[in-house]
Design a protein around this motif. Sequence first.
Motif, PDB file in Angstrom:
ATOM      1  N   GLU A   1       0.827  -1.200   0.000  1.00 28.16           N
ATOM      2  CA  GLU A   1       0.000   0.000   0.000  1.00 28.16           C
ATOM      3  C   GLU A   1       0.865   1.255   0.000  1.00 28.16           C
ATOM      4  O   GLU A   1       0.573   2.233  -0.696  1.00 28.16           O
ATOM      5  CB  GLU A   1      -0.936  -0.022   1.214  1.00 28.16           C
ATOM      6  CG  GLU A   1      -1.981   1.072   1.211  1.00 28.16           C
ATOM      7  CD  GLU A   1      -2.935   0.937   2.387  1.00 28.16           C
ATOM      8  OE1 GLU A   1      -3.523   1.959   2.780  1.00 28.16           O
ATOM      9  OE2 GLU A   1      -3.088  -0.196   2.921  1.00 28.16           O
ATOM     10  N   ASN A   2       1.946   1.218   0.792  1.00 25.89           N
ATOM     11  CA  ASN A   2       2.868   2.363   0.852  1.00 25.89           C
ATOM     12  C   ASN A   2       3.568   2.583  -0.485  1.00 25.89           C
ATOM     13  O   ASN A   2       3.777   3.724  -0.921  1.00 25.89           O
ATOM     14  CB  ASN A   2       3.887   2.161   1.963  1.00 25.89           C
ATOM     15  CG  ASN A   2       3.238   2.223   3.346  1.00 25.89           C
ATOM     16  OD1 ASN A   2       2.175   2.840   3.510  1.00 25.89           O
ATOM     17  ND2 ASN A   2       3.856   1.581   4.327  1.00 25.89           N
ATOM     18  N   ILE A   3       3.974   1.477  -1.132  1.00 30.88           N
ATOM     19  CA  ILE A   3       4.657   1.578  -2.427  1.00 30.88           C
ATOM     20  C   ILE A   3       3.725   2.197  -3.469  1.00 30.88           C
ATOM     21  O   ILE A   3       4.136   3.073  -4.252  1.00 30.88           O
ATOM     22  CB  ILE A   3       5.152   0.189  -2.894  1.00 30.88           C
ATOM     23  CG1 ILE A   3       6.273  -0.321  -1.957  1.00 30.88           C
ATOM     24  CG2 ILE A   3       5.641   0.246  -4.343  1.00 30.88           C
ATOM     25  CD1 ILE A   3       6.682  -1.755  -2.226  1.00 30.88           C
ATOM     26  N   VAL A   4       2.473   1.753  -3.498  1.00 31.89           N
ATOM     27  CA  VAL A   4       1.489   2.294  -4.447  1.00 31.89           C
ATOM     28  C   VAL A   4       1.293   3.782  -4.211  1.00 31.89           C
ATOM     29  O   VAL A   4       1.297   4.586  -5.153  1.00 31.89           O
ATOM     30  CB  VAL A   4       0.149   1.545  -4.309  1.00 31.89           C
ATOM     31  CG1 VAL A   4      -0.946   2.256  -5.126  1.00 31.89           C
ATOM     32  CG2 VAL A   4       0.295   0.100  -4.773  1.00 31.89           C
ATOM     33  N   GLU A   5       1.159   4.168  -2.938  1.00 32.46           N
ATOM     34  CA  GLU A   5       0.948   5.585  -2.605  1.00 32.46           C
ATOM     35  C   GLU A   5       2.145   6.428  -3.026  1.00 32.46           C
ATOM     36  O   GLU A   5       1.998   7.510  -3.605  1.00 32.46           O
ATOM     37  CB  GLU A   5       0.684   5.730  -1.110  1.00 32.46           C
ATOM     38  CG  GLU A   5       0.363   7.157  -0.695  1.00 32.46           C
ATOM     39  CD  GLU A   5       0.051   7.247   0.779  1.00 32.46           C
ATOM     40  OE1 GLU A   5      -0.006   8.375   1.292  1.00 32.46           O
ATOM     41  OE2 GLU A   5      -0.125   6.191   1.440  1.00 32.46           O
ATOM     42  N   GLU A   6       3.328   5.921  -2.755  1.00 27.30           N
ATOM     43  CA  GLU A   6       4.557   6.652  -3.099  1.00 27.30           C
ATOM     44  C   GLU A   6       4.704   6.797  -4.614  1.00 27.30           C
ATOM     45  O   GLU A   6       5.118   7.843  -5.123  1.00 27.30           O
ATOM     46  CB  GLU A   6       5.754   5.893  -2.519  1.00 27.30           C
ATOM     47  CG  GLU A   6       7.095   6.560  -2.806  1.00 27.30           C
ATOM     48  CD  GLU A   6       8.259   5.731  -2.257  1.00 27.30           C
ATOM     49  OE1 GLU A   6       9.333   5.784  -2.857  1.00 27.30           O
ATOM     50  OE2 GLU A   6       8.059   5.005  -1.260  1.00 27.30           O
ATOM     51  N   THR A   7       4.347   5.753  -5.350  1.00 26.13           N
ATOM     52  CA  THR A   7       4.497   5.772  -6.810  1.00 26.13           C
ATOM     53  C   THR A   7       3.515   6.730  -7.480  1.00 26.13           C
ATOM     54  O   THR A   7       3.874   7.444  -8.426  1.00 26.13           O
ATOM     55  CB  THR A   7       4.296   4.348  -7.370  1.00 26.13           C
ATOM     56  OG1 THR A   7       5.214   3.449  -6.747  1.00 26.13           O
ATOM     57  CG2 THR A   7       4.499   4.320  -8.881  1.00 26.13           C
ATOM     58  N   LEU A   8       2.256   6.764  -6.976  1.00 23.64           N
ATOM     59  CA  LEU A   8       1.203   7.506  -7.684  1.00 23.64           C
ATOM     60  C   LEU A   8       0.817   8.831  -7.039  1.00 23.64           C
ATOM     61  O   LEU A   8       0.003   9.573  -7.610  1.00 23.64           O
ATOM     62  CB  LEU A   8      -0.064   6.632  -7.792  1.00 23.64           C
ATOM     63  CG  LEU A   8       0.062   5.303  -8.546  1.00 23.64           C
ATOM     64  CD1 LEU A   8      -1.274   4.571  -8.563  1.00 23.64           C
ATOM     65  CD2 LEU A   8       0.554   5.534  -9.971  1.00 23.64           C
TER      66      LEU A   8
END
Length: 556
Positions: free
Chosen positions: A469-476
């Motif tokens: 979830e953190n990776i998705v938030e950071e990417t987008l």
Amino acid sequence: MGVTVEDVMQLSVFKNAKVLTEIHAIPVEWISVIETPVENFVRNHEFVLSTGIGCGEDIAALEQYVHDVIRSEASALAFATGRHIFKVPDRIIQLAEDNDFVLIEVPWEVRFGDILQEVFRLIALEKETEQQHAEAVRQELINCVLNGKGLQEITTILFNNTRIPIAISDHNKQIRANQQFDRYFIDVLNGKREEEYQLVTPSAFSDHPLSHYIEKYQIKDESCYQLTILSNYKKQGYLLFKPEEDEQLTWVVLTILEHALTACALYFVKENAIEMTEIRLKDNFLLDLAKTSIEIDKSLLSKAQLLGYDLEKSYICLVGDIRFKKAIDDHIASDDHSVKSSSMHSRNYYIQKEVTHAGDVLKRDTMTTFDEGEVIVYLEADAVTYSKTANQFLDLVERRLNELLAGITISWGISCPKEKDYTFHQSYEEAKAALKIGRQQHEDGDRTFFSDTRMNRLLMALSHEKEIENIVEETLEKLIEYDDKRQTDLIHTFIVYNKYNSNVSQTARALNLHRQSLLHRLRNIEQLTGLSLLDADDLFLLELSVRLWMLKKVEE
């Protein structure tokens, strides 16, 4: 029939009177003293008294006077003889006989006041008797409904008390009860005979208030009458009756028919209440079955059987999201709550009807309920051919619905069949999940099978991992902020670009963009995410992040 001329002539006040023409059983509704000119002072079925003043020495004037009384459709004419007229001339008697009219001589010594008093007393006594009879019939009709009897019993009571053929139909004009009513008329009204008929409003043939609401069916040279059965201003059905002649529709008969309308309305309200109670019981049962994990035991199977369901068969669940085109939605939203509620009930009625019809065509059991803009259907299907069965079923439903409800679209989620340890709740959850995924990926009106959503379900499971979830938030994060702030749609641009395998020309055509405009958007995506669209790993990370983010939006 009420008071007649024969009854009046039996009164003691007429013991010395002389009847000059043949007496008929003609009704007498009123009595009055009328001298010339008659004009419009005499009513239908009125007993007329006269001294003949002004006509005694003028035979032509007397003849005109009698002719005017006859034309007014009075019941009889009685002359007081002895002063102005000593004897009714033969010419006047002949005129009365030629018109089948009752003519009477009363001795001058008999006071008109005594005659009026006796006749009024007789009419009042008869009216009281009629009212008592009508009240007894009213009570019998109401008790008939309250004691659980039906429309056929109502028509029997009406026929026994009026001797007029009677039929009762529902609001679709389907005959529900019949008591000696001509079957020919029923077949014509139901379209079983190719005869033309006309519905007209007849001129009032009585001063009874009900006569103004009577409608008339004219079929060739014959006719019958109808009254509309209403409850809360809603049309429930029709009361049909066919008197041999209009004279049968007396005040008391019309009063009885008025009471019959009340009894019929009460019956239909009671019938509707029973039907609505059954519908609510079925709805509550199916909603509990779908939304809670209930063990299928003997008690539940027995309850289902009472409601007409067989839970031991194999079912799949179909959940449909019901929507109308925006123009129709806006129109409904602008109306008041009662209109929207009525619209929803009407919509659900048609959907329920078509679901039942499609099940009957395919010879499959169906169970249907509605919940907050969704239709939930359990369809009998086996594990091998369930997808084919589901598609055939939905084809039938949607084809007929599109004809009945213009602008409606239903997106469907369809569960997998279960061979063992089957729970209806699990099937509902699968169909609901398939619907959510399908609505995120497809346009309105599409069908999504749960068996085709494995990749999406895998991604949904991954999306709940905190690190992912953190990776998705950071990417987008920057990409989402940019779209929100600039009112652009770079994420959608990337989805289309990825769909066409990074082919710029095809993507530009699909988005209806100039090639340079598309390249500008793609450079913005790379700058905001820090990823290269030419790098396979970066492209995979961006695609995975977008898909996880969109699935998360669906869950929310």
